[in-house]
Scaffold this active site. Structure first.
Site, PDB file in Angstrom:
ATOM      1  N   ARG A 175       0.820  -1.225   0.070  1.00  0.00           N
ATOM      2  CA  ARG A 175      -0.036  -0.027   0.003  1.00  0.00           C
ATOM      3  C   ARG A 175       1.030   1.165   0.280  1.00  0.00           C
ATOM      4  NH1 ARG A 175      -4.956  -1.739  -1.319  1.00  0.00           N
ATOM      5  NH2 ARG A 175      -5.694  -3.362  -0.118  1.00  0.00           N
ATOM      6  N   LEU A 176       2.294   1.205  -0.366  1.00  0.00           N
ATOM      7  CA  LEU A 176       2.857   2.375  -0.518  1.00  0.00           C
ATOM      8  C   LEU A 176       2.837   2.991  -1.957  1.00  0.00           C
ATOM      9  CD1 LEU A 176       6.088   1.205   1.461  1.00  0.00           C
ATOM     10  CD2 LEU A 176       4.124   2.276   2.132  1.00  0.00           C
TER      11      LEU A 176
END
Length: 196
Positions: A175-176
């Protein structure tokens, strides 16, 4: 390096989306369109992008339908594209204007005849009087325009969303995600990288 022009960046990303297998992305030009009702309630639906350039992003609709009424009353909109196979999302926000009559006529002339007739037959967003009402209206206009070109109805045309903000989102592991926000600054663009 982050590309300096968001329209050219969109052109490149859109070209990638158009190359995706149609079994995975049947309509790469499909975009969510958000509008605002009189009372401030946001509403969203999927429409099709028909053209874009430095002036903005164009789609066509019935001005008397729900989204048309929203945009004529409150000419602001948000667009969102998401192409899952390449994990890219593009969000666009801006002011909305009507396209020129000549531009609408030119686009309408490229539509299939049945779609042209459908623009006449549909009383967009209104309740159907009977289950067969739409078919009956379609038959009426097929008869009315038999043997001649179908003109564009006055109430059917296009809107152009002139972007004030364009965000490019690229999915990353954990989720970066990568997010680049372009905000209109005079004749150019301010560019920021955002936290995911």
């Amino acid at each position: 390096m982050i590309p300096p022009d968001p329209i050219e960046r969109f052109r490149s990303v859109y070209a990638l989306a158009e190359k995706i297998d149609r079994t995975m992305v049947p309509e790469p030009n499909a975009m969510a369109l958000g509008t605002i009702e009189d009372g401030g309630q946001p509403t969203v639906r999927i429409v099709l992008l028909k053209s874009f350039d430095e002036r903005g992003f164009v789609f066509y609709t019935n001005y008397e339908g729900r989204k048309g009424r929203h945009l004529l009353t409150n000419p602001k909109a948000a667009l969102c594209f998401y192409w899952a196979p390449i994990d890219i999302q593009v969000r666009i926000e801006g002011m909305v204007t009507k396209v020129a009559e000549e531009e609408a006529d030119a686009y309408f002339s490229t539509r299939h005849r049945a779609s042209q007739l459908g623009a006449w037959a549909s009383r967009q967003s209104e309740p159907l009087e009977t289950p067969s009402a739409l078919d009956e209206r379609m038959a009426k206009y097929e008869k009315e325009f038999a043997g001649r070109e179908v003109p564009r109805p006055d109430y059917w045309s296009g809107f152009r969303v002139a972007p004030e903000r364009i965000e490019f989102w690229k999915g990353r592991p954990n989720r970066l995600h990568e997010r680049h926000l372009y905000t209109r600054a005079g004749k150019g663009w301010k560019i920021e990288t955002l936290y995911p």
